[in-house]
Design a protein around this motif. Structure first.
Motif, short mmCIF file in Angstrom:
data_model
loop_
_atom_site.label_atom_id
_atom_site.label_comp_id
_atom_site.label_asym_id
_atom_site.label_seq_id
_atom_site.Cartn_x
_atom_site.Cartn_y
_atom_site.Cartn_z
N LEU A 161 -39.52 108.89 72.34
CA LEU A 161 -40.77 109.51 72.79
C LEU A 161 -40.83 111.00 72.52
CD1 LEU A 161 -43.42 109.57 74.45
CD2 LEU A 161 -42.00 109.64 76.51
N MET A 162 -39.68 111.69 72.60
CA MET A 162 -39.71 113.14 72.45
C MET A 162 -40.03 113.56 71.02
SD MET A 162 -39.49 114.42 75.36
CE MET A 162 -39.49 116.11 74.77
N GLY A 163 -39.88 112.67 70.05
CA GLY A 163 -40.24 113.02 68.68
C GLY A 163 -41.71 113.37 68.53
N PRO A 164 -42.63 112.47 68.92
CA PRO A 164 -44.05 112.81 68.84
C PRO A 164 -44.43 114.00 69.71
CG PRO A 164 -43.78 110.44 69.10
CD PRO A 164 -42.43 111.05 69.27
N VAL A 165 -43.77 114.14 70.86
CA VAL A 165 -44.09 115.26 71.74
C VAL A 165 -43.69 116.59 71.10
CG1 VAL A 165 -43.54 116.33 73.96
CG2 VAL A 165 -43.99 113.87 73.85
N LYS A 166 -42.50 116.64 70.52
CA LYS A 166 -42.06 117.88 69.87
C LYS A 166 -42.86 118.15 68.60
CE LYS A 166 -38.61 119.26 72.54
NZ LYS A 166 -38.60 120.56 73.25
N ALA A 167 -43.32 117.10 67.92
CA ALA A 167 -44.19 117.32 66.76
C ALA A 167 -45.49 117.99 67.19
CB ALA A 167 -44.49 115.99 66.07
N ALA A 168 -46.02 117.57 68.33
CA ALA A 168 -47.23 118.21 68.85
C ALA A 168 -46.94 119.66 69.23
CB ALA A 168 -47.74 117.44 70.07
N LEU A 169 -45.76 119.91 69.77
CA LEU A 169 -45.39 121.27 70.14
C LEU A 169 -45.33 122.17 68.90
CD1 LEU A 169 -44.40 123.24 72.38
CD2 LEU A 169 -42.08 122.45 71.87
N GLU A 170 -44.70 121.69 67.83
CA GLU A 170 -44.59 122.50 66.62
C GLU A 170 -45.97 122.76 66.00
OE1 GLU A 170 -41.72 121.09 63.82
OE2 GLU A 170 -40.06 121.19 65.25
N SER A 171 -46.84 121.77 66.03
CA SER A 171 -48.20 121.97 65.54
C SER A 171 -48.93 122.99 66.40
CB SER A 171 -48.96 120.65 65.53
OG SER A 171 -50.25 120.81 65.01
N SER A 172 -48.73 122.93 67.70
CA SER A 172 -49.36 123.90 68.60
C SER A 172 -48.90 125.31 68.28
CB SER A 172 -49.01 123.56 70.06
OG SER A 172 -49.52 122.30 70.43
N VAL A 173 -47.63 125.47 67.93
CA VAL A 173 -47.10 126.78 67.55
C VAL A 173 -47.89 127.34 66.37
CG1 VAL A 173 -45.13 127.91 66.43
CG2 VAL A 173 -44.77 126.51 68.49
#
Length: 258
Positions: A161-173
């Protein structure tokens, strides 16, 4: 500003997510203190206080505050205190992530809506909320930093689950960097390799990830929380003044291996 590019003298900031002596937040706070910064360091739960208070000396005795990022009143109090104390912020480091164990240990396709929403809220959207509060205090510019992981880019067994969440975080950056750049506010993600922290122990078969990093990374070692902290100093100091929107790997080169 000092003419020493890696100095944080005269700079003030907030570091969130301190939980214990293994925390990446501690490595960041120690490095910032050694570089000359003043800080408020937060922990997310009252039960953590007994673990974080003994660490104060290693961080130069910063002000410690309870701040659960799900509690708007506590977040408001944090930034109100920063405004009262300094009237400005030069950096903010977001070092927290969470997913319910059942959702984290299962397939992404089986995760619950509630678990996905909670993981996204604490691990990603809280960075956006903190940035929004920090923006008015960064009138002269500043740096916002969060923590990601290689599983945001590639499928890593058991990261789930943390993969998609961290992908969203990097895009937010990247989007935040574009939006805040005209104000001189820089935004970055640091992407450490496996570190034997208490939080990492929640990842199923974490030791397999750690052993792979030790044996296959070009430098043949794991990174330490202090390594992450030194990179945070680089990005937040004058040395990093021309960088924004990046994901910087701090993983002994492990990300370059197939």
């Amino acid at each position: 500003m000092t003419n020493q590019p890696f100095s944080m003298q005269g700079m003030t900031g907030i570091i969130t997510g301190l939980a214990n002596g293994d925390s990446i937040a501690l490595g960041c706070a120690k490095a910032m203190h050694q570089a000359g910064a003043e800080m408020i360091v937060t922990y997310g739960h009252p039960k953590a206080e007994s673990h974080v208070q003994p660490l104060a000396g290693e961080m130069g005795h910063p002000e410690l505050m309870l701040c659960d990022v799900r509690e708007a009143a506590q977040v408001d109090a944090l930034f109100r205190r920063a405004a009262e104390r300094w009237g400005k912020l030069d950096f903010l480091i977001h070092s927290m992530a969470f997913a319910p164990r059942d959702d984290l240990h299962g397939r992404v396709v089986d995760c619950s809506w509630e678990g996905f929403a909670l993981a996204m809220d604490i691990s990603c959207h809280s960075f956006i909320r903190l940035a929004r509060q920090a923006e008015p205090l960064m009138q002269a510019g500043g740096t916002l930093i969060t923590m990601s992981y290689y599983g945001a880019e590639k499928v890593v067994d058991n990261y789930n689950l943390m993969g998609p969440v961290k992908a969203a975080l990097e895009s937010s950056v990247r989007y935040m960097a574009a939006e805040l750049g005209p104000k001189g506010i820089r935004v970055h993600a640091l992407s450490p390799g496996p570190i034997r922290t208490r939080a990492a122990s929640g990842i199923q078969d974490f030791e397999d990830l750690a052993r792979d990093a030790e044996t296959r990374s070009p430098l043949r070692r794991l990174v330490a929380t202090e390594d992450v902290g030194q990179c945070a100093v680089f990005l937040a100091s004058g040395a990093g003044q021309s960088l924004t929107g990046s994901t910087l790997y701090v993983d002994a080169g492990h990300n370059i291996k197939a």
